[in-house]
Motif scaffolding. Structure first.
Motif, PDB file in Angstrom:
ATOM      1  N   ASP A 103       0.849  -1.182   0.000  1.00 39.23           N
ATOM      2  CA  ASP A 103       0.000   0.000   0.000  1.00 39.23           C
ATOM      3  C   ASP A 103       0.891   1.241   0.000  1.00 39.23           C
ATOM      4  O   ASP A 103       2.107   1.118   0.150  1.00 39.23           O
ATOM      5  CB  ASP A 103      -0.923  -0.036   1.231  1.00 39.23           C
ATOM      6  N   PRO A 104       0.295   2.444  -0.172  1.00 38.41           N
ATOM      7  CA  PRO A 104       1.143   3.636  -0.322  1.00 38.41           C
ATOM      8  C   PRO A 104       2.095   3.855   0.860  1.00 38.41           C
ATOM      9  O   PRO A 104       3.198   4.371   0.674  1.00 38.41           O
ATOM     10  CB  PRO A 104       0.136   4.786  -0.408  1.00 38.41           C
ATOM     11  N   LEU A 105       1.678   3.476   2.055  1.00 40.74           N
ATOM     12  CA  LEU A 105       2.506   3.716   3.248  1.00 40.74           C
ATOM     13  C   LEU A 105       3.744   2.839   3.219  1.00 40.74           C
ATOM     14  O   LEU A 105       4.857   3.291   3.503  1.00 40.74           O
ATOM     15  CB  LEU A 105       1.688   3.428   4.516  1.00 40.74           C
ATOM     16  N   VAL A 106       3.558   1.582   2.868  1.00 33.19           N
ATOM     17  CA  VAL A 106       4.683   0.651   2.765  1.00 33.19           C
ATOM     18  C   VAL A 106       5.584   1.054   1.592  1.00 33.19           C
ATOM     19  O   VAL A 106       6.814   0.997   1.689  1.00 33.19           O
ATOM     20  CB  VAL A 106       4.175  -0.797   2.613  1.00 33.19           C
ATOM     21  N   ASN A 108       6.264   3.924   0.541  1.00 27.65           N
ATOM     22  CA  ASN A 108       7.095   5.089   0.870  1.00 27.65           C
ATOM     23  C   ASN A 108       8.400   4.693   1.549  1.00 27.65           C
ATOM     24  O   ASN A 108       9.338   5.487   1.595  1.00 27.65           O
ATOM     25  CB  ASN A 108       6.330   6.051   1.785  1.00 27.65           C
TER      26      ASN A 108
END
Lengths: 294, 174
Positions: A103-106, A108
Motif C-alpha cells: 500500500d502507499p505507506l509501505v 514510501n
C-alpha cells in the motif's frame, strides 16, 4: 510487539557497512526500508544482534541512467519508481509493478533492492526484474560483482549473497525499440501478496518484430520464475492474435505453482495464461495501434 | 541510544532502546497518544504518521531511525486551536464511527492531498488503501477527504483573490 534487543549502527559509507558485516556475519542484518525485516523481527522470526541501517549511505540513494542500463540504487523506494514519470517511456514495467506492491505507506519506505534481497517467492520485483533481464549489483570485501537475476534467487528467502555482501543496486538494461510493459496480479484483497502475478516486458524492432521479450512469474514456485519458453517463442515474431495466444499457453509451462489456501495449482496456471494474453494484447494495442487486435 | 527528533515542529531529545518502535516512542515517551497502535503488524495503518513528509506506518519504523528527522502526527494537524479543514470535514461528513482508525486516515488523507490536491474517488480509495476501517465506514471517509479537498481549494482561491485585491488596490493607489 518488540524485536529482541539489538545494537543499532547507521554507517555513512558502504565500506563501514561491509566491515560491520565482516565482523558480525550472520548475527548482523542490513535494513533499508525495513518493511519485511522489521515485521519479521517483531515476530522474532529474525533476531539479529546487530542491525546495520544503510539509510545514511548517500551512494545508495536514488536511480540514474548509466551507459547501457538504468541503475536503481539500494535506497530507491517503491514509491520513487511508482511516481517516476521520466522512466515511463523506456521502463514502463517499473511503475506498473510498483503500484501493485502493498500500500502507499509501505511503498514510501520499502525498497526495490531490499525486496530482491529478501527473496520472497511472492516478490513482485523478483518477477519484474526477471522480465527485464536485470543484473543485481552486490558489494563485499573484495569489491563489487554483478549477479544475473536468474542466478540471484537460490531458494525461498535465500538470495545468492555471502554473509559479508550487500545489494547495492539493480541494473536494468536499456531497451532498444518501442517498449511495452505490464504487471498483472491477482490478490485476495488490496495490497496483499499475489495469488499469482505476471510481469510482461516486450520491445519491438522497427519492423514490428519482437526484439526483447520477458516474462516473470510471481508466487508460483519456490522462487520467482522466468517464462522462458514463451520468451524464446516470441523473439523475432510479430505480435498477432495467433502468436499472443501461443505465447500465453507457454507461460504456465514454466510455472511451478502449489495448491494452497490462495488457490489450486491448476487455477494459478490458468490465471498466468490469461495474464499473459491480456498483457501481450494490451502491449500490442499500445505499440501497434488497433490494427492487430480488432 | 540518544536521538533528536522534531515532532510537530518541536524538537525532542531522548534516550531510547534501539528496538523501540516509533509508534511506541511517540505514545509512551512523548505522550502523543493520538497515534494509535492497531494491528502492530504493518497492516492496518492506524499508526500512520508523516516522516519527512511521507506517510509511513510508525509501528514499522524504529524510533532511532527517526533520529535527525521530522515527524508529524495527528496532533500536528490542528493549528492555533483551529481544526485542520480535513478534521472539520471528517466531523461534518461523519467520516468516523468508532474512531480508532481515524488518526491514520487523517494522516494518509493529509499526505494524499499534499501530493494531489484534487483527487478522484478512485485516487482517494487508492490513497487510503493502507488504512483499514473495521467499522467499514469507507464511504464517509472518502466523502470527507473529497470535502476537505474542496475546502482547501476554496481557501486557496480566496487567498488568491485577496492577494489579487491587494495588488489591484496597490495599483489604483499609484
Amino acid at each position: 510487539m518488540f524485536p529482541n534487543s539489538f545494537e543499532y549502527i547507521a554507517p555513512k559509507t558502504l565500506m563501514e557497512a561491509i566491515e560491520l558485516l565482516k565482523q558480525h556475519g550472520y548475527d548482523a542484518k542490513v535494513v533499508a526500508g525495513g518493511q519485511s525485516l522489521l515485521p519479521m523481527m517483531k515476530l522474532r522470526v529474525a533476531a539479529p544482534s546487530i542491525l546495520i541501517d544503510i539509510n545514511n549511505i548517500d551512494e545508495l540513494k536514488g536511480w540514474r541512467n548509466e551507459s547501457g542500463y538504468l541503475r536503481i540504487g539500494a535506497l530507491t523506494r517503491h514509491a520513487d519508481l511508482e511516481h517516476s514519470e521520466e522512466l515511463r517511456e523506456q521502463y514502463p514495467l517499473l511503475a506498473e509493478t510498483a503500484v501493485w506492491i502493498a500500500d502507499p505507506l509501505v511503498r514510501n519506505l520499502g525498497t526495490v533492492c531490499g525486496s530482491l534481497a529478501h527473496a520472497d517467492p511472492g516478490s513482485d520485483w523478483g518477477a519484474a526484474m526477471l522480465a527485464l533481464h536485470a543484473q543485481v549489483e552486490v558489494a563485499g570485501p573484495e569489491g563489487k560483482r554483478q549477479v544475473p537475476i536468474d542466478d540471484f534467487f537460490v531458494d525461498t528467502f535465500t538470495p545468492a549473497l555471502e554473509e559479508t555482501e550487500i545489494v547495492t543496486a539493480v541494473l536494468v538494461p536499456t531497451p532498444v525499440g518501442r517498449v511495452g510493459g505490464r504487471y498483472l496480479k491477482i490478490e485476495r484483497k488490496a495490497g496483499d501478496f499475489a495469488i499469482a502475478g505476471l510481469a510482461v516486458h516486450v520491445s519491438l524492432a522497427s519492423d514490428g518484430t519482437v526484439a526483447e521479450a520477458g516474462f516473470g512469474i510471481c508466487a508460483c514456485g519456490p522462487i520467482p520464475l522466468r517464462g522462458k519458453r514463451a520468451e524464446e517463442y516470441l523473439l523475432g515474431k510479430k505480435l498477432t492474435p495467433e502468436t499472443i495466444e501461443a505465447a500465453s499457453r507457454l507461460v504456465p509451462e514454466d510455472a511451478e505453482p502449489a495448491d494452497d489456501l490462495r488457490g489450486s495449482a491448476e487455477y494459478k496456471r490458468d490465471v498466468l495464461r490469461v495474464f499473459a494474453k491480456r498483457g501481450l494484447s494490451d502491449i500490442a494495442k499500445e505499440l501497434q495501434g488497433e490494427v492487430v487486435l480488432r | 541510544m540518544k536521538i533528536r527528533v522534531r515532532v510537530n515542529g518541536q524538537s525532542y531529545e531522548s534516550d531510547v532502546e534501539p528496538r523501540k518502535l516509533l509508534a511506541y516512542y511517540l505514545r509512551e515517551d512523548l505522550g502523543l497518544t493520538g497515534t494509535h497502535i492497531g494491528c502492530d503488524t504493518t497492516t492496518c495503518g492506524a499508526c500512520t504518521v508523516l516522516l519527512d513528509g511521507k506517510a509511513v506506518k510508525s509501528c514499522t519504523v524504529l524510533a532511532v531511525q527517526a533520529n535527525g528527522r521530522d515527524v508529524m502526527t495527528v496532533e500536528g494537524l490542528e493549528q492555533d486551536g483551529q481544526l485542520h479543514p480535513l478534521q472539520t470535514a471528517f466531523w461534518e461528513e461523519h467520516g468516523l464511527q468508532c474512531g480508532y482508525c481515524t488518526p491514520g486516515m487523517l494522516m494518509s488523507g493529509y499526505a494524499l492531498l499534499q501530493d494531489n490536491p484534487n483527487p478522484s474517488e478512485e485516487e482517494i480509495r487508492r490513497g487510503i488503501s493502507g488504512n483499514i476501517c473495521r467499522c467499514t465506514g469507507y464511504v464517509n471517509i472518502v466523502k470527507a477527504i473529497q470535502s476537505a479537498a474542496n475546502k482547501l481549494a476554496d481557501a486557496a482561491e480566496e487567498s488568491g483573490d485577496s492577494a489579487k485585491e491587494v495588488s489591484t488596490s496597490g495599483s489604483s493607489s499609484d
